[in-house]
Scaffold this motif. Structure first.
Motif, short mmCIF file in Angstrom:
data_model
loop_
_atom_site.label_atom_id
_atom_site.label_comp_id
_atom_site.label_asym_id
_atom_site.label_seq_id
_atom_site.Cartn_x
_atom_site.Cartn_y
_atom_site.Cartn_z
N PRO A 1 0.82 -1.23 0.00
CA PRO A 1 0.00 0.00 0.00
C PRO A 1 0.84 1.27 0.00
O PRO A 1 0.43 2.29 -0.56
CB PRO A 1 -0.80 -0.12 1.31
N PHE A 2 2.02 1.20 0.61
CA PHE A 2 2.87 2.39 0.69
C PHE A 2 3.76 2.51 -0.54
O PHE A 2 4.06 3.61 -1.00
CB PHE A 2 3.72 2.32 1.97
N VAL A 3 4.18 1.38 -1.08
CA VAL A 3 5.05 1.39 -2.25
C VAL A 3 4.27 1.85 -3.49
O VAL A 3 4.78 2.62 -4.31
CB VAL A 3 5.66 -0.01 -2.48
N THR A 4 3.04 1.37 -3.62
CA THR A 4 2.27 1.70 -4.82
C THR A 4 1.56 3.05 -4.70
O THR A 4 0.94 3.50 -5.67
CB THR A 4 1.22 0.62 -5.09
N GLY B 1 0.34 10.06 6.30
CA GLY B 1 -0.32 10.96 7.25
C GLY B 1 -1.82 10.93 7.23
O GLY B 1 -2.46 11.76 7.87
N THR B 2 -2.40 10.03 6.47
CA THR B 2 -3.87 9.93 6.46
C THR B 2 -4.29 8.63 7.13
O THR B 2 -3.48 7.73 7.31
CB THR B 2 -4.42 9.95 5.02
N THR B 3 -5.56 8.57 7.47
CA THR B 3 -6.08 7.34 8.10
C THR B 3 -6.01 6.19 7.10
O THR B 3 -6.28 6.38 5.92
CB THR B 3 -7.55 7.56 8.52
#
Lengths: 79, 130
Positions: free
Chosen positions: A23-26, A32-34
Protein backbone atom coordinates in the motif's frame (compact mmCIF):
# COMPACT_ATOMS: atom_id res chain seq x y z
CA UNK A 1 12.74 -32.40 -2.65
CA UNK A 2 12.16 -30.82 0.75
CA UNK A 3 14.70 -28.17 -0.19
CA UNK A 4 12.22 -27.02 -2.84
CA UNK A 5 9.54 -26.95 -0.15
CA UNK A 6 11.70 -24.76 2.07
CA UNK A 7 12.27 -22.41 -0.87
CA UNK A 8 8.49 -22.30 -1.43
CA UNK A 9 7.89 -21.32 2.19
CA UNK A 10 10.63 -18.69 1.92
CA UNK A 11 8.86 -17.23 -1.12
CA UNK A 12 5.60 -17.11 0.85
CA UNK A 13 7.44 -15.20 3.56
CA UNK A 14 8.75 -12.73 0.96
CA UNK A 15 5.24 -12.32 -0.46
CA UNK A 16 3.99 -11.45 3.02
CA UNK A 17 6.60 -8.71 3.29
CA UNK A 18 5.58 -7.40 -0.14
CA UNK A 19 1.94 -7.34 0.93
CA UNK A 20 2.71 -5.26 4.03
CA UNK A 21 4.74 -2.81 1.98
CA UNK A 22 2.48 -2.72 -1.10
CA UNK A 23 0.00 0.00 0.00
CA UNK A 24 2.87 2.39 0.69
CA UNK A 25 5.05 1.39 -2.25
CA UNK A 26 2.27 1.70 -4.82
CA UNK A 27 1.04 4.99 -3.37
CA UNK A 28 -2.50 3.85 -2.67
CA UNK A 29 -2.07 4.92 0.99
CA UNK A 30 -0.93 8.54 1.27
CA UNK A 31 1.31 9.46 4.17
CA UNK A 32 -0.32 10.96 7.25
CA UNK A 33 -3.87 9.93 6.46
CA UNK A 34 -6.08 7.34 8.10
CA UNK A 35 -5.53 3.87 6.71
CA UNK A 36 -8.11 2.71 4.22
CA UNK A 37 -9.83 -0.67 4.45
CA UNK A 38 -7.61 -1.98 1.65
CA UNK A 39 -4.45 -0.89 3.43
CA UNK A 40 -5.58 -2.41 6.71
CA UNK A 41 -6.46 -5.66 4.97
CA UNK A 42 -3.16 -5.83 3.09
CA UNK A 43 -1.11 -5.15 6.20
CA UNK A 44 -2.98 -7.74 8.29
CA UNK A 45 -2.91 -10.42 5.56
CA UNK A 46 0.74 -9.65 4.83
CA UNK A 47 1.68 -9.86 8.51
CA UNK A 48 -0.13 -13.18 8.79
CA UNK A 49 1.64 -14.53 5.72
CA UNK A 50 5.01 -13.28 6.99
CA UNK A 51 4.43 -14.92 10.37
CA UNK A 52 3.38 -18.19 8.73
CA UNK A 53 6.36 -18.16 6.40
CA UNK A 54 8.75 -17.36 9.24
CA UNK A 55 7.44 -20.13 11.52
CA UNK A 56 7.17 -22.67 8.70
CA UNK A 57 10.62 -21.88 7.30
CA UNK A 58 12.42 -22.33 10.58
CA UNK A 59 10.38 -25.39 11.64
CA UNK A 60 11.17 -27.09 8.33
CA UNK A 61 14.81 -26.06 8.55
CA UNK A 62 15.07 -27.35 12.12
CA UNK A 63 13.55 -30.68 11.02
CA UNK A 64 16.03 -30.88 8.15
CA UNK A 65 18.97 -30.30 10.47
CA UNK A 66 17.58 -32.76 13.04
CA UNK A 67 17.44 -35.37 10.27
CA UNK A 68 21.06 -34.69 9.42
CA UNK A 69 22.00 -35.29 13.06
CA UNK A 70 19.85 -38.43 13.23
CA UNK A 71 21.54 -39.80 10.12
CA UNK A 72 24.69 -39.84 12.15
CA UNK A 73 26.94 -37.50 10.28
CA UNK A 74 30.03 -37.34 12.44
CA UNK A 75 31.49 -34.06 13.63
CA UNK A 76 33.75 -32.43 11.11
CA UNK A 77 37.42 -32.38 11.95
CA UNK A 78 38.81 -28.84 12.12
CA UNK A 79 41.78 -28.37 9.87
CA UNK B 1 8.01 -35.94 10.25
CA UNK B 2 7.63 -32.51 11.87
CA UNK B 3 9.12 -30.65 8.98
CA UNK B 4 6.79 -32.24 6.44
CA UNK B 5 3.80 -31.48 8.62
CA UNK B 6 5.03 -27.92 9.18
CA UNK B 7 5.50 -27.46 5.44
CA UNK B 8 2.04 -28.75 4.57
CA UNK B 9 0.31 -26.75 7.34
CA UNK B 10 2.14 -23.53 6.43
CA UNK B 11 1.36 -23.89 2.73
CA UNK B 12 -2.30 -24.73 3.43
CA UNK B 13 -2.72 -21.71 5.69
CA UNK B 14 -1.04 -19.56 3.03
CA UNK B 15 -3.54 -20.94 0.51
CA UNK B 16 -6.29 -19.65 2.79
CA UNK B 17 -4.67 -16.21 2.94
CA UNK B 18 -4.31 -16.18 -0.85
CA UNK B 19 -7.97 -17.08 -1.30
CA UNK B 20 -8.96 -14.28 1.05
CA UNK B 21 -6.82 -11.82 -0.94
CA UNK B 22 -8.70 -12.86 -4.09
CA UNK B 23 -12.05 -12.27 -2.38
CA UNK B 24 -11.14 -9.14 -0.40
CA UNK B 25 -11.70 -6.55 -3.18
CA UNK B 26 -15.31 -7.74 -3.47
CA UNK B 27 -15.88 -8.47 0.22
CA UNK B 28 -14.52 -5.10 1.40
CA UNK B 29 -15.88 -3.21 -1.60
CA UNK B 30 -12.62 -1.71 -2.87
CA UNK B 31 -12.94 1.10 -5.42
CA UNK B 32 -13.25 -0.71 -8.76
CA UNK B 33 -10.23 -0.54 -11.04
CA UNK B 34 -8.02 0.88 -8.28
CA UNK B 35 -4.47 -0.08 -7.49
CA UNK B 36 -5.49 -1.78 -4.24
CA UNK B 37 -7.80 -4.11 -6.10
CA UNK B 38 -5.14 -5.01 -8.68
CA UNK B 39 -2.48 -5.59 -6.02
CA UNK B 40 -4.72 -7.88 -3.99
CA UNK B 41 -5.93 -9.89 -6.98
CA UNK B 42 -2.47 -10.44 -8.47
CA UNK B 43 -0.83 -11.09 -5.12
CA UNK B 44 -3.66 -13.44 -4.12
CA UNK B 45 -3.34 -15.38 -7.36
CA UNK B 46 0.41 -15.64 -6.88
CA UNK B 47 0.06 -16.77 -3.27
CA UNK B 48 -2.53 -19.41 -4.25
CA UNK B 49 -0.32 -20.79 -7.04
CA UNK B 50 2.79 -20.78 -4.85
CA UNK B 51 0.91 -22.44 -1.98
CA UNK B 52 -0.46 -25.20 -4.19
CA UNK B 53 3.00 -25.92 -5.62
CA UNK B 54 4.49 -25.93 -2.12
CA UNK B 55 1.78 -28.30 -0.84
CA UNK B 56 2.46 -30.71 -3.71
CA UNK B 57 6.22 -30.55 -3.11
CA UNK B 58 5.88 -31.25 0.63
CA UNK B 59 3.37 -34.06 0.17
CA UNK B 60 5.60 -35.73 -2.43
CA UNK B 61 8.64 -35.38 -0.17
CA UNK B 62 6.68 -36.86 2.73
CA UNK B 63 5.48 -39.81 0.66
CA UNK B 64 9.02 -40.47 -0.54
CA UNK B 65 10.25 -40.44 3.05
CA UNK B 66 7.47 -42.81 4.17
CA UNK B 67 8.39 -45.19 1.31
CA UNK B 68 12.05 -45.05 2.25
CA UNK B 69 11.13 -45.92 5.84
CA UNK B 70 9.01 -48.84 4.65
CA UNK B 71 5.73 -47.39 5.93
CA UNK B 72 4.23 -47.09 2.46
CA UNK B 73 4.36 -49.88 -0.14
CA UNK B 74 6.77 -49.37 -3.00
CA UNK B 75 5.24 -48.10 -6.21
CA UNK B 76 5.83 -50.64 -9.02
CA UNK B 77 8.25 -49.09 -11.48
CA UNK B 78 8.44 -50.54 -15.03
CA UNK B 79 12.07 -51.45 -15.69
CA UNK B 80 13.37 -50.48 -19.12
CA UNK B 81 15.70 -53.52 -19.46
CA UNK B 82 13.07 -56.16 -18.84
CA UNK B 83 10.95 -56.92 -21.93
CA UNK B 84 7.27 -56.93 -21.37
CA UNK B 85 5.35 -60.15 -21.67
CA UNK B 86 3.99 -60.69 -25.17
CA UNK B 87 0.29 -60.13 -25.39
CA UNK B 88 -1.81 -63.26 -25.20
CA UNK B 89 -3.44 -63.88 -28.58
CA UNK B 90 -7.16 -63.72 -28.55
CA UNK B 91 -8.90 -67.08 -28.42
CA UNK B 92 -10.15 -68.18 -31.86
CA UNK B 93 -13.16 -70.32 -32.60
CA UNK B 94 -12.21 -74.04 -33.02
CA UNK B 95 -12.56 -75.30 -36.59
CA UNK B 96 -13.53 -78.77 -37.81
CA UNK B 97 -9.87 -79.45 -38.64
CA UNK B 98 -8.95 -78.82 -35.00
CA UNK B 99 -11.59 -81.33 -33.95
CA UNK B 100 -10.30 -83.90 -36.48
CA UNK B 101 -6.71 -83.54 -35.34
CA UNK B 102 -7.86 -83.88 -31.72
CA UNK B 103 -10.00 -86.99 -32.28
CA UNK B 104 -7.78 -88.80 -34.85
CA UNK B 105 -5.34 -90.34 -32.34
CA UNK B 106 -8.22 -91.42 -30.14
CA UNK B 107 -10.04 -93.09 -32.99
CA UNK B 108 -6.82 -94.77 -34.15
CA UNK B 109 -6.16 -96.11 -30.64
CA UNK B 110 -9.73 -97.33 -30.33
CA UNK B 111 -9.50 -99.11 -33.73
CA UNK B 112 -6.24 -100.78 -32.73
CA UNK B 113 -7.80 -101.97 -29.48
CA UNK B 114 -10.79 -103.30 -31.37
CA UNK B 115 -8.57 -105.25 -33.80
CA UNK B 116 -6.53 -106.67 -30.96
CA UNK B 117 -9.69 -107.70 -29.12
CA UNK B 118 -11.10 -109.32 -32.25
CA UNK B 119 -7.87 -111.24 -32.81
CA UNK B 120 -7.89 -112.47 -29.21
CA UNK B 121 -11.53 -113.51 -29.54
CA UNK B 122 -10.85 -115.44 -32.73
CA UNK B 123 -7.86 -117.24 -31.16
CA UNK B 124 -9.64 -118.36 -27.97
CA UNK B 125 -13.28 -119.01 -28.79
CA UNK B 126 -13.90 -121.57 -26.04
CA UNK B 127 -12.69 -119.42 -23.21
CA UNK B 128 -14.98 -116.66 -24.24
CA UNK B 129 -18.04 -118.87 -24.17
CA UNK B 130 -17.43 -119.91 -20.56
Amino acid sequence: MSRLGIIGIGLLFATGIWLVAAPFVTGQQPDGTTWTAATRNDVIAGALLTLLGFAGFFTALAGHIADLYARGAGPSVPQ
Amino acid sequence: MTRYLAGVITATAALGVGTWLLLAPYALDYPSGGTASDVDLWTGAGVCALSLITIVVWVRAWRTRLRDDGLLPERPVPQPGVPEEPPVPAATEPTIEDLHSLLKPLVTALAADQLEYAAQKAGRPTEERR
